[in-house]
Write a protein that holds these residues in place. Structure first.
Motif, PDB file in Angstrom:
ATOM      1  N   ILE A 129       0.838  -1.201   0.000  1.00  0.00           N
ATOM      2  CA  ILE A 129       0.000   0.000   0.000  1.00  0.00           C
ATOM      3  C   ILE A 129       0.874   1.253   0.000  1.00  0.00           C
ATOM      4  CG2 ILE A 129      -1.656   1.323   1.388  1.00  0.00           C
ATOM      5  CD1 ILE A 129      -2.827  -1.389   2.282  1.00  0.00           C
ATOM      6  N   GLU A 130       1.987   1.197   0.710  1.00  0.00           N
ATOM      7  CA  GLU A 130       2.906   2.348   0.739  1.00  0.00           C
ATOM      8  C   GLU A 130       3.472   2.642  -0.647  1.00  0.00           C
ATOM      9  OE1 GLU A 130       5.796   1.209   3.594  1.00  0.00           O
ATOM     10  OE2 GLU A 130       4.552   1.695   5.341  1.00  0.00           O
ATOM     11  N   ALA A 198      -7.744  12.350  -1.920  1.00  0.00           N
ATOM     12  CA  ALA A 198      -7.397  12.025  -0.538  1.00  0.00           C
ATOM     13  C   ALA A 198      -5.920  12.284  -0.284  1.00  0.00           C
ATOM     14  CB  ALA A 198      -7.731  10.564  -0.252  1.00  0.00           C
ATOM     15  N   SER A 199      -5.567  12.257   0.982  1.00  0.00           N
ATOM     16  CA  SER A 199      -4.177  12.465   1.394  1.00  0.00           C
ATOM     17  C   SER A 199      -3.367  11.211   1.097  1.00  0.00           C
ATOM     18  CB  SER A 199      -4.118  12.764   2.895  1.00  0.00           C
ATOM     19  OG  SER A 199      -2.792  12.647   3.381  1.00  0.00           O
ATOM     20  N   LEU A 200      -2.288  11.360   0.334  1.00  0.00           N
ATOM     21  CA  LEU A 200      -1.421  10.228   0.017  1.00  0.00           C
ATOM     22  C   LEU A 200      -0.691   9.742   1.267  1.00  0.00           C
ATOM     23  CD1 LEU A 200      -0.231   8.328  -2.092  1.00  0.00           C
ATOM     24  CD2 LEU A 200       1.523  10.060  -2.564  1.00  0.00           C
ATOM     25  N   THR A 201      -0.334  10.663   2.140  1.00  0.00           N
ATOM     26  CA  THR A 201       0.353  10.293   3.378  1.00  0.00           C
ATOM     27  C   THR A 201      -0.532   9.392   4.229  1.00  0.00           C
ATOM     28  OG1 THR A 201       1.593  12.371   3.378  1.00  0.00           O
ATOM     29  CG2 THR A 201       1.462  11.171   5.460  1.00  0.00           C
ATOM     30  N   GLN A 202      -1.791   9.782   4.384  1.00  0.00           N
ATOM     31  CA  GLN A 202      -2.723   8.966   5.150  1.00  0.00           C
ATOM     32  C   GLN A 202      -3.004   7.638   4.449  1.00  0.00           C
ATOM     33  OE1 GLN A 202      -3.978   9.473   8.109  1.00  0.00           O
ATOM     34  NE2 GLN A 202      -3.159  11.520   8.452  1.00  0.00           N
ATOM     35  N   PHE A 203      -3.081   7.663   3.131  1.00  0.00           N
ATOM     36  CA  PHE A 203      -3.346   6.463   2.349  1.00  0.00           C
ATOM     37  C   PHE A 203      -2.267   5.409   2.605  1.00  0.00           C
ATOM     38  CE2 PHE A 203      -3.486   3.726  -1.311  1.00  0.00           C
ATOM     39  CZ  PHE A 203      -4.819   3.673  -1.668  1.00  0.00           C
ATOM     40  N   LYS A 204      -1.025   5.846   2.682  1.00  0.00           N
ATOM     41  CA  LYS A 204       0.088   4.907   2.880  1.00  0.00           C
ATOM     42  C   LYS A 204       0.075   4.277   4.267  1.00  0.00           C
ATOM     43  CE  LYS A 204       3.260   6.864  -0.551  1.00  0.00           C
ATOM     44  NZ  LYS A 204       4.589   7.473  -0.792  1.00  0.00           N
ATOM     45  N   THR A 205      -0.701   4.838   5.169  1.00  0.00           N
ATOM     46  CA  THR A 205      -0.854   4.245   6.503  1.00  0.00           C
ATOM     47  C   THR A 205      -2.232   3.599   6.644  1.00  0.00           C
ATOM     48  OG1 THR A 205      -1.610   6.353   7.435  1.00  0.00           O
ATOM     49  CG2 THR A 205       0.745   5.877   7.550  1.00  0.00           C
ATOM     50  N   ARG A 206      -2.844   3.248   5.510  1.00  0.00           N
ATOM     51  CA  ARG A 206      -4.131   2.557   5.426  1.00  0.00           C
ATOM     52  C   ARG A 206      -5.327   3.465   5.723  1.00  0.00           C
ATOM     53  NH1 ARG A 206      -4.304  -3.282   5.545  1.00  0.00           N
ATOM     54  NH2 ARG A 206      -2.219  -4.195   5.433  1.00  0.00           N
ATOM     55  N   GLY A 207      -5.147   4.734   5.721  1.00  0.00           N
ATOM     56  CA  GLY A 207      -6.265   5.639   5.958  1.00  0.00           C
ATOM     57  C   GLY A 207      -6.716   6.333   4.677  1.00  0.00           C
ATOM     58  N   GLN A 216     -14.197  17.178   5.984  1.00  0.00           N
ATOM     59  CA  GLN A 216     -14.346  16.129   4.976  1.00  0.00           C
ATOM     60  C   GLN A 216     -15.644  15.354   5.175  1.00  0.00           C
ATOM     61  OE1 GLN A 216     -11.160  13.351   5.239  1.00  0.00           O
ATOM     62  NE2 GLN A 216     -11.599  12.738   7.337  1.00  0.00           N
ATOM     63  N   LYS A 217     -16.130  14.777   4.101  1.00  0.00           N
ATOM     64  CA  LYS A 217     -17.390  14.056   4.137  1.00  0.00           C
ATOM     65  C   LYS A 217     -17.221  12.551   3.974  1.00  0.00           C
ATOM     66  CE  LYS A 217     -20.103  17.976   2.497  1.00  0.00           C
ATOM     67  NZ  LYS A 217     -20.695  18.169   3.851  1.00  0.00           N
ATOM     68  N   PHE A 218     -15.994  12.087   4.126  1.00  0.00           N
ATOM     69  CA  PHE A 218     -15.745  10.654   4.021  1.00  0.00           C
ATOM     70  C   PHE A 218     -14.523  10.279   4.860  1.00  0.00           C
ATOM     71  CE2 PHE A 218     -13.123  12.630   0.793  1.00  0.00           C
ATOM     72  CZ  PHE A 218     -11.916  11.970   0.910  1.00  0.00           C
ATOM     73  N   SER A 219     -14.444   9.023   5.196  1.00  0.00           N
ATOM     74  CA  SER A 219     -13.262   8.461   5.859  1.00  0.00           C
ATOM     75  C   SER A 219     -13.265   6.957   5.620  1.00  0.00           C
ATOM     76  CB  SER A 219     -13.258   8.755   7.361  1.00  0.00           C
ATOM     77  OG  SER A 219     -14.359   8.137   7.994  1.00  0.00           O
ATOM     78  N   GLY A 220     -12.114   6.357   5.728  1.00  0.00           N
ATOM     79  CA  GLY A 220     -12.071   4.921   5.482  1.00  0.00           C
ATOM     80  C   GLY A 220     -10.788   4.283   5.973  1.00  0.00           C
ATOM     81  N   TYR A 221     -10.846   2.965   6.132  1.00  0.00           N
ATOM     82  CA  TYR A 221      -9.674   2.171   6.525  1.00  0.00           C
ATOM     83  C   TYR A 221      -9.440   1.122   5.454  1.00  0.00           C
ATOM     84  CZ  TYR A 221      -6.626  -1.049   9.004  1.00  0.00           C
ATOM     85  OH  TYR A 221      -5.577  -1.860   9.350  1.00  0.00           O
ATOM     86  N   ILE A 222      -8.238   1.103   4.900  1.00  0.00           N
ATOM     87  CA  ILE A 222      -7.903   0.185   3.805  1.00  0.00           C
ATOM     88  C   ILE A 222      -7.542  -1.171   4.392  1.00  0.00           C
ATOM     89  CG2 ILE A 222      -6.322  -0.248   1.893  1.00  0.00           C
ATOM     90  CD1 ILE A 222      -5.924   2.841   1.771  1.00  0.00           C
ATOM     91  N   THR A 223      -8.266  -2.192   3.948  1.00  0.00           N
ATOM     92  CA  THR A 223      -8.018  -3.543   4.465  1.00  0.00           C
ATOM     93  C   THR A 223      -7.251  -4.431   3.506  1.00  0.00           C
ATOM     94  OG1 THR A 223     -10.127  -4.348   3.598  1.00  0.00           O
ATOM     95  CG2 THR A 223     -10.129  -3.435   5.828  1.00  0.00           C
TER      96      THR A 223
END
Length: 227
Positions: A129-130, A198-207, A216-223
């Motif tokens: 993911i990173e 979305a934030s790439l930094t947060q994405f790399k930490t599964r967010g 913001q109107k959304f949030s999520g956790y990458i599984t």
């Protein structure tokens, strides 16, 4: 299986003695019989060094109680007992004992192994993911909000459309699963819903979060990530 303890007395010797029977008064009709104690449980067998003996009258076909023995009979008993060839004292365990010991160890080892596997899989997937690339897909536990109130909550997939600087653009799958029993078709043509920045930094930490977190109107956790 019920746990039980049973005592056994194995014959280890017999000796005819010439003494007169205290019961019937007849000579040459007495026999000393010796037994070695063995203890068995549901899980083990133990051979002890405990020896017991009985005095039997062949004439009356009956056992003579020790209280009736005279000194001569007592001496014969002690002498013959000292000559016995006994089974060695030992403790052995059966298959149920080893099952009782080994099965929990197997379960513990399996659990530890599975946890290690899961942790390594999680680490490997986090590294993937990173290093996310355009065209890859991620499964997300996804929540949408409106005025800080949750409007929807479930699982869906996103397709990575663009990566630039500290931002990532992902497009949502047409299916949004709130029951946990939906099969997702991950063909690119199925990603038809809104595209999020979305934030790439947060994405790399599964967010999965926008840059402006408070509004913001959304949030999520990458599984899961699928290349």
């Amino acid at each position: 299986m019920y746990y039980n303890v049973t005592d056994y007395y194995d014959p280890v010797g017999a000796k005819q003695i010439p003494s007169k029977c205290p019961g019937c008064g007849t000579s040459n009709c007495l026999e000393l019989l010796f037994y070695q104690k063995r203890i068995e449980t549901s899980f083990s067998k133990k051979v002890t060094n405990k020896v017991s003996g009985i005095l039997f009258c062949d004439n009356t076909q009956s056992e003579i109680a020790p209280i009736l023995w005279n000194d001569e009979i007592e001496q014969y008993y002690v002498l013959e007992k000292s000559k016995l060839n006994l089974q060695p004292k030992k403790l052995s365990f059966n298959k149920w004992f080893y099952c009782l010991i080994i099965l929990p160890l197997i379960l513990i080892a399996t659990t530890i192994g599975y946890n290690i596997y899961e942790e390594e899989s999680y680490i490997d997937e986090t590294k993937a993911i990173e290093q996310v690339h355009v065209g890859e897909k991620v499964m997300v536990l996804y929540t949408t909000t409106d005025s800080n109130n949750v409007t929807d909550n479930g699982t869906t997939w996103f397709l990575v459309k663009k990566i630039e600087a500290d931002s990532i653009w992902v497009q949502r799958h047409e299916v949004f699963d709130t029951e946990g029993d939906v099969h997702f078709d991950l063909a690119a043509s199925k990603f038809t819903r809104e595209t999020l920045k979305a934030s790439l930094t947060q994405f790399k930490t599964r967010g999965l979060f926008g840059h402006d977190y408070p509004s913001q109107k959304f949030s999520g956790y990458i599984t899961t990530l699928q290349k």
